[in-house]
Design a protein around this motif. Structure first.
Motif, PDB file in Angstrom:
ATOM      1  N   PRO A 290     -28.671  -4.881   7.909  1.00 37.49           N
ATOM      2  CA  PRO A 290     -29.304  -5.180   6.333  1.00 37.49           C
ATOM      3  C   PRO A 290     -30.976  -4.841   6.810  1.00 37.49           C
ATOM      4  N   GLY A 291     -31.673  -3.951   6.112  1.00 41.57           N
ATOM      5  CA  GLY A 291     -32.912  -3.167   6.349  1.00 41.57           C
ATOM      6  C   GLY A 291     -32.601  -2.047   6.562  1.00 41.57           C
ATOM      7  N   TYR A 292     -31.152  -1.599   6.970  1.00 38.31           N
ATOM      8  CA  TYR A 292     -31.345  -0.247   7.817  1.00 38.31           C
ATOM      9  C   TYR A 292     -30.318   0.925   6.635  1.00 38.31           C
ATOM     10  N   ALA A 293     -30.407   1.428   6.252  1.00 34.58           N
ATOM     11  CA  ALA A 293     -29.072   2.650   5.348  1.00 34.58           C
ATOM     12  C   ALA A 293     -29.531   3.682   4.948  1.00 34.58           C
ATOM     13  N   LEU A 294     -27.976   4.086   5.251  1.00 34.14           N
ATOM     14  CA  LEU A 294     -28.121   6.177   5.754  1.00 34.14           C
ATOM     15  C   LEU A 294     -27.469   5.802   4.449  1.00 34.14           C
ATOM     16  N   ARG A 295     -27.927   7.024   3.548  1.00 37.82           N
ATOM     17  CA  ARG A 295     -27.747   7.636   2.573  1.00 37.82           C
ATOM     18  C   ARG A 295     -28.149   9.243   2.149  1.00 37.82           C
ATOM     19  N   GLY A 296     -27.140   9.484   1.021  1.00 34.31           N
ATOM     20  CA  GLY A 296     -26.208  11.134   0.662  1.00 34.31           C
ATOM     21  C   GLY A 296     -25.481  10.986  -0.235  1.00 34.31           C
ATOM     22  N   ALA A 297     -26.683  12.873  -0.634  1.00 29.40           N
ATOM     23  CA  ALA A 297     -25.586  12.971  -2.433  1.00 29.40           C
ATOM     24  C   ALA A 297     -25.027  14.418  -2.542  1.00 29.40           C
ATOM     25  N   ALA A 298     -24.055  14.966  -2.903  1.00 26.28           N
ATOM     26  CA  ALA A 298     -23.776  16.206  -2.741  1.00 26.28           C
ATOM     27  C   ALA A 298     -23.190  16.452  -4.756  1.00 26.28           C
ATOM     28  N   SER A 299     -24.422  17.697  -4.993  1.00 29.10           N
ATOM     29  CA  SER A 299     -23.617  18.133  -6.550  1.00 29.10           C
ATOM     30  C   SER A 299     -23.712  19.110  -6.559  1.00 29.10           C
ATOM     31  N   THR A 300     -23.023  19.843  -7.522  1.00 27.07           N
ATOM     32  CA  THR A 300     -23.367  20.733  -7.973  1.00 27.07           C
ATOM     33  C   THR A 300     -24.081  20.910 -10.025  1.00 27.07           C
TER      34      THR A 300
ATOM     35  N   ASP B 298     -24.425  29.965 -25.949  1.00 28.63           N
ATOM     36  CA  ASP B 298     -25.128  32.037 -25.858  1.00 28.63           C
ATOM     37  C   ASP B 298     -24.752  32.143 -24.595  1.00 28.63           C
ATOM     38  N   PHE B 299     -24.515  31.071 -24.104  1.00 28.93           N
ATOM     39  CA  PHE B 299     -23.484  31.549 -22.303  1.00 28.93           C
ATOM     40  C   PHE B 299     -22.549  30.696 -22.351  1.00 28.93           C
ATOM     41  N   GLY B 300     -22.203  30.653 -23.570  1.00 30.37           N
ATOM     42  CA  GLY B 300     -20.941  29.568 -23.050  1.00 30.37           C
ATOM     43  C   GLY B 300     -20.450  28.331 -22.356  1.00 30.37           C
ATOM     44  N   SER B 301     -19.269  27.801 -21.834  1.00 33.82           N
ATOM     45  CA  SER B 301     -19.463  26.298 -20.900  1.00 33.82           C
ATOM     46  C   SER B 301     -19.830  26.376 -19.320  1.00 33.82           C
ATOM     47  N   THR B 302     -19.543  25.124 -18.989  1.00 33.61           N
ATOM     48  CA  THR B 302     -20.430  24.968 -17.659  1.00 33.61           C
ATOM     49  C   THR B 302     -19.808  23.803 -17.288  1.00 33.61           C
ATOM     50  N   THR B 303     -19.178  22.855 -16.258  1.00 30.76           N
ATOM     51  CA  THR B 303     -19.173  21.855 -15.978  1.00 30.76           C
ATOM     52  C   THR B 303     -19.608  22.033 -14.479  1.00 30.76           C
ATOM     53  N   THR B 304     -20.331  20.024 -14.083  1.00 26.85           N
ATOM     54  CA  THR B 304     -20.733  20.454 -12.742  1.00 26.85           C
ATOM     55  C   THR B 304     -20.778  19.010 -12.752  1.00 26.85           C
ATOM     56  N   GLY B 305     -20.477  18.324 -11.170  1.00 31.07           N
ATOM     57  CA  GLY B 305     -20.209  17.358 -10.714  1.00 31.07           C
ATOM     58  C   GLY B 305     -21.538  16.049  -9.725  1.00 31.07           C
ATOM     59  N   LYS B 306     -21.577  15.591  -9.318  1.00 26.52           N
ATOM     60  CA  LYS B 306     -22.000  14.430  -8.618  1.00 26.52           C
ATOM     61  C   LYS B 306     -21.870  13.016  -7.613  1.00 26.52           C
ATOM     62  N   VAL B 307     -21.847  13.079  -6.901  1.00 28.09           N
ATOM     63  CA  VAL B 307     -21.042  12.206  -5.467  1.00 28.09           C
ATOM     64  C   VAL B 307     -21.910  11.487  -5.005  1.00 28.09           C
ATOM     65  N   SER B 308     -22.614  10.492  -4.671  1.00 22.66           N
ATOM     66  CA  SER B 308     -23.705   9.952  -3.792  1.00 22.66           C
ATOM     67  C   SER B 308     -23.038   8.644  -3.143  1.00 22.66           C
ATOM     68  N   ALA B 309     -23.761   8.342  -2.596  1.00 18.55           N
ATOM     69  CA  ALA B 309     -23.397   7.424  -1.880  1.00 18.55           C
ATOM     70  C   ALA B 309     -24.271   6.613  -1.016  1.00 18.55           C
ATOM     71  N   ARG B 310     -24.337   5.509  -0.702  1.00 14.99           N
ATOM     72  CA  ARG B 310     -25.895   4.469   0.751  1.00 14.99           C
ATOM     73  C   ARG B 310     -24.652   3.870   1.150  1.00 14.99           C
ATOM     74  N   LEU B 311     -24.485   3.711   2.447  1.00 12.71           N
ATOM     75  CA  LEU B 311     -24.472   2.919   3.705  1.00 12.71           C
ATOM     76  C   LEU B 311     -25.466   2.134   4.321  1.00 12.71           C
ATOM     77  N   GLU B 312     -25.305   0.369   4.445  1.00 13.05           N
ATOM     78  CA  GLU B 312     -26.730  -0.270   4.950  1.00 13.05           C
ATOM     79  C   GLU B 312     -25.039  -1.492   5.759  1.00 13.05           C
ATOM     80  N   PRO B 313     -24.954  -0.914   6.884  1.00  8.66           N
ATOM     81  CA  PRO B 313     -24.507  -1.472   8.178  1.00  8.66           C
ATOM     82  C   PRO B 313     -25.017  -2.559   8.831  1.00  8.66           C
TER      83      PRO B 313
ATOM     84  N   ALA C  27     -31.649   2.929  -3.239  1.00  8.72           N
ATOM     85  CA  ALA C  27     -31.017   3.935  -4.429  1.00  8.72           C
ATOM     86  C   ALA C  27     -29.916   4.993  -3.121  1.00  8.72           C
ATOM     87  N   PRO C  28     -29.425   5.391  -3.647  1.00 11.56           N
ATOM     88  CA  PRO C  28     -28.753   5.937  -2.958  1.00 11.56           C
ATOM     89  C   PRO C  28     -29.685   7.854  -2.805  1.00 11.56           C
ATOM     90  N   VAL C  29     -29.824   8.443  -3.277  1.00 11.02           N
ATOM     91  CA  VAL C  29     -31.035   9.213  -3.397  1.00 11.02           C
ATOM     92  C   VAL C  29     -32.363   9.187  -3.548  1.00 11.02           C
TER      93      VAL C  29
END
Length: 927
Positions: free
Chosen positions: A609-619, A592-607, A138-140
């Motif tokens: 085999p068996g070793y991976a970098l992962r990360g995510a940024a979101s609102t 009662d509170f109006g509108s909101t928009t959120t987003g997310k980007v995630s990634a996983r890099l396995e350069p 999983a990337p998270v």
């Protein structure tokens, strides 16, 4: 008063248009390029045909997989083609077979595993919406707590079980905290109980009607009552430790807890008996007896039809760790008063510990195939009922809150609760021309009824009743979702896993008034003693009833509601064999509170085999709950010995506005995470994730405003008789930094069995980074503070800065040995500026306190013979207690300024209970 009704809004159309637009693209693509799906199903067994539960079955180089059920069965859908399907689970050698999948057909393929020690790589369905994937891929960060893990403890409450298995989860044991004693809040990653989203089978779970307004962790918040979900019906618990508001909506700032109900063949009856056996305050105690019984039944019919139902009963007796009270109990030199210096004369009048609770709960999870289309009609839901009884502060005979003609020796008022929780979900899912769909509707309801026992309304005098109905809190939520899922193939090798959907949700909140004696001013004065003839406390002692609202009087009672609509898109693709990228976006509109928009980007890099970098940024975001917007109640505070009514006012009320209250806004968050996931050896896995969570406009509960200038100000502005006030506000911004580390290692001793070792670490630092709403001029002119040092410390220092979990599980034949130790880091409690003398650094002398870190160790041994398993164990086997309150328990300040001098030696801020050692026996039998 009600929240305003929904009106046609452009965002409504945008949310629905999102789904329509995506569907209009997906359906043609499915006709032109879509791949038909087939099913792979079978059983995973050990040598001798013993079912293997919790094994991960997945197709290599895809994100599709499943966990085996109690009977070892599994089922997953795959596009047509040939796959390498792998099975992995601790204690067995992994196995990979080649399996062909045909469109619309079910391929049966069984696996037999041989004993060894390998890495567990469980499968979860949260994290990437609608897709099952192995946790290590999983990337998270995700934790999967299996039914086998759940059975390794004597704990019978779902929230306690999660705390035992997930280091980032905190579940302190509140005491003498009104309704919070009966439904305790839990947190994830050091944030609030209302900043984690709870799902059941992937569907939103409603929250409790109770809002925590006393001095506990989670003050001012409303969370899900996890203990209303019977642990015996849980197949696994998935904990997503990452912001997911862009995927799942409001509340998912800290993460998501997804509880998967049992769905396989197999029936079981179990019973647990246990109680404390502890040495505390110089005596041995055996109390807090727990009697639990559970029965569940499961059957699978055909390929997609099953039913699994269960019922659970739990009776938990109270515990009491109160000490003797050396204070005078009677007026003057009454010989019944304690003799200072002679502890044997100090009466034990308080009750501090677990409330007495009786629970009965039942859940059902079912599904059936519909016709020849391959569609699946499913339903699940449950009901629970809880009776609780907890104590408040003891009222001494000389206390002016005591009607001495009724209680000549004082009294201990009790809060009795009657809590009902109902939920139901029905849905239809299937595959239409390569597009998977899921249409569902969820409804949940929670009632929280308060009765007050062994009490009195002093203002009624000698004729006061002793029992009162104080009112009921009610919360209901209905959610309808329509989700679409499609693997869109672009070219020969490139595909995008796509999810899109729409959601409609309606929330309802109600405060029901108590009987009139629970809140009214009966007109009587204090009957005797040195303050005879002065105004008394008004309302039932320990919990004054909710007041009715009339055409001329602004009381507490009322009904409120709101609605919201949302649309989302979630995209994910393996850009290369080494790189996975995901994008998600969501827009919502609240009435009662109006509108909101959120987003997310995630990634996983396995350069490698068996070793991976992962990360995510979101609102992310969290809309204030209806209870935070509209909760209203009155409590009696004593100032210089004179009682004053201090009321929680909704921010829209006249009083709150006079004191500078502003309309509440949604919380906004930014989540960042980066980490590594490694499988450096067949027997070892390791994940390490760093995170940062910034929250703007965080909703908090204000201080109590009850100084004389406030009382005079309120009286001059049309509020005579109101002695103080408090309200909710978006007062602060916070930053949470931390890391999670999880390691698993397994090895075998041949015929002497296999061992699994697990280590977990959570480090969390919370900081208030800004006062978003400074003390309003209206309060500053009255010498009051909107957000003070007590609440700041509760957020920054009230939960462990670090938690360590170490566990070992050894299995040999039918015997299982479990050892677990957990270190809970230090926590700190501050007093108000007005309490205690100051040290040179400005802190409060002998009042502010840091409670040291402690290790809690559990052990159990079980043996299975045929279909029966007997487990004996002890939680907190070394009988560890938290530090005593200030001055080694000789002086405990309850922050209303009233010293109890050791009568309350332990503080409920402790992240583990102060019950001491708990021993238990559990017997389960497969039916």
């Amino acid at each position: 008063m009600t929240a305003r009704r929904p009106s046609l809004h452009p965002v409504h159309a945008l949310a629905l248009a999102t789904v329509v637009a995506v569907a209009s693209v997906l359906v043609p693509l499915s006709a032109a390029r879509g791949q038909e799906l087939g099913t792979v199903a079978g059983r995973v067994t050990a040598e001798g045909g013993v079912p293997v539960q919790g094994a991960s079955v997945y197709a290599i180089n895809t994100q599709r997989g499943a966990l085996t059920r109690e009977d070892g069965s599994y089922r997953m859908q795959l596009p047509t083609g040939r796959y390498a399907v792998r099975v992995r689970v601790i204690g067995f050698v992994s196995r990979t077979d080649s399996v062909s999948v045909s469109a619309g057909q079910t391929t049966t393929h069984d696996f037999t595993l041989t004993t060894a020690a390998t890495q567990l790589s469980a499968v979860a369905v949260i994290g990437s919406r609608g897709e099952a994937r192995t946790v290590i891929d999983a990337p998270v960060p995700i934790d999967v707590l299996t039914a086998a893990d759940i059975k390794t403890s004597g704990r019978t409450e779902t929230a306690q079980i999660i705390q035992m298995l997930a280091p980032s989860f905190n579940f302190p044991r509140a005491t003498i905290a009104d309704g919070t004693d009966h439904s305790r809040p839990a947190t994830l990653r050091g944030l609030g109980p209302d900043q984690v989203l709870v799902l059941i089978n992937g569907k939103r779970r409603h929250t409790s009607a109770l809002i925590n307004v006393n001095g506990t962790i989670g003050r001012g918040s409303t969370g899900v009552d996890l203990n209303a979900i019977p642990a015996s019906m849980i197949d696994r618990i998935e904990v997503l430790r990452d912001g997911a508001a862009a995927q799942y909506g409001s509340d998912a700032i800290a993460g998501v807890i997804n509880i998967i109900l049992k769905s396989g063949n197999g029936s079981e009856a179990s019973t647990t008996f246990g109680q404390t056996s502890t040495n505390v305050l110089g005596t041995h105690k055996s109390d807090g007896a727990v009697k639990q019984g559970a029965l569940n039944y499961g059957r699978v019919f055909g390929e997609k039809s099953f039913v699994h139902a269960g019922i659970e009963l739990r009776d938990r007796a109270k515990t009491n760790r109160a000490g003797g009270d050396p204070r005078p109990q009677y007026f003057g030199s009454d010989p019944r008063n304690p003799v200072i210096g002679n502890p044997s004369t100090y009466p034990i009048k308080f009750q501090s510990g677990d409330a007495a609770l009786k629970d009965v709960s039942g859940f059902v999870n079912a599904s059936t195939a519909v016709g020849q289309s391959g569609a699946e009609l499913y339903a699940f839901g449950g009901a629970s009922h809880r009776d609780g009884e907890a104590a408040g502060q003891f009222r001494r005979p000389l206390d002016d809150r005591t009607v001495r003609s009724i209680y000549p020796d004082g009294f201990l008022p009790l809060i009795s609760t009657n809590i009902n929780d109902l939920s139901g979900t029905v849905g239809l899912k299937g595959d239409l021309r390569g597009v998977r769909y899921d249409l569902s509707s969820v409804s949940g309801h929670n009632d929280f009824k308060f009765d007050v026992l062994n009490s009195a309304n002093v203002s009624i005098g000698a004729t006061s009743p002793r029992t009162f109905y104080a009112g009921t809190l009610k919360f209901g939520q209905s959610t309808t979702n329509f989700d679409l899922f499609k693997d869109v193939k672009l070219g020969e090798t490139f595909a995008v896993r796509t999810a899109a959907g729409a959601e409609y949700r309606a929330d309802r909140y109600e405060i029901v008034a108590g009987d009139s004696d629970s809140y009214r001013n009966g007109g009587a004065k204090i009957l005797d003693g040195p303050n005879a003839g002065k105004p008394p406390a008004i309302g039932a002692q320990v919990f004054s009833g909710f007041k009715p609202t009339t055409a001329t009087t602004a009381g507490d009672a009322g009904r409120y509601h709101r609605e919201n609509v949302a649309g989302y898109v979630d995209l994910e693709s393996d850009l290369t064999k080494q790189l996975l990228v995901g994008l998600a976006g969501r827009t919502e509109h609240y009435t009662d509170f109006g509108s909101t928009t959120t987003g997310k980007v995630s990634a996983r890099l396995e350069p490698i085999p068996g070793y991976a970098l992962r990360g995510a940024a979101s609102t992310g975001f969290r809309a204030p709950s209806l209870s935070q917007s509209f909760y209203s109640a009155t409590a009696t505070n004593f100032i210089s010995g004179v009682p004053f009514e201090v009321k929680t006012f909704p921010v829209s009320s006249k009083v709150a506005q006079l004191l500078g209250a502003r309309p509440l806004k949604p919380e906004k968050s930014k989540n960042y995470s980066v980490g590594v996931a490694m499988e450096p050896a067949p027997r070892l896995s390791f994940t390490l994730d760093f995170y940062r969570i910034d929250i703007r406009d965080r909703v908090v509960f204000s201080e109590n405003f009850n100084g004389k200038p406030v009382r005079d100000f309120l009286a001059a502005n049309g509020q005579p008789g109101v002695g103080g006030a408090r309200y909710f506000s978006n007062a602060i911004d916070t930053r949470t930094d931390g890391l999670d580390a999880i390691a698993n290692y397994g090895f075998t001793f041949g015929r002497h069995g296999t061992t699994r070792l697990t280590a977990g670490l959570n480090v969390t630092s919370n900081k208030v980074t800004a006062l978003r709403e400074n003390t309003p001029p209206e309060l500053g002119n009255l010498n009051e503070t909107l957000f003070g040092r007590v609440e700041r410390a509760r957020i920054e220092k009230g939960q462990p800065r670090n938690t360590i979990l170490l566990s070992a599980n050894h299995q040999m034949g039918g015997a299982i040995l479990n050892l677990r130790t957990q270190r809970f880091g230090e926590v700190t409690l501050f007093a108000p500026d007005t309490v205690g003398a100051k040290n040179s650094d400005g802190s409060n002398r002998n009042v502010d306190q840091t409670f040291r870190a402690k290790w809690i160790t559990d052990a159990s041994i079980g043996y299975t013979l045929h279909r029966a398993t007997l487990t004996l164990g002890a939680d907190n086997i070394f009988d560890v207690y938290p530090d005593r309150n200030n001055n080694n328990g000789n002086v405990a300040i309850n922050f209303a300024g009233n010293a109890t001098f050791g009568a309350l030696p332990y503080n409920s801020i402790s992240p583990f209970s102060f019950n001491g050692r708990f021993i238990y026996a559990r017997l389960s039998y497969g039916l």
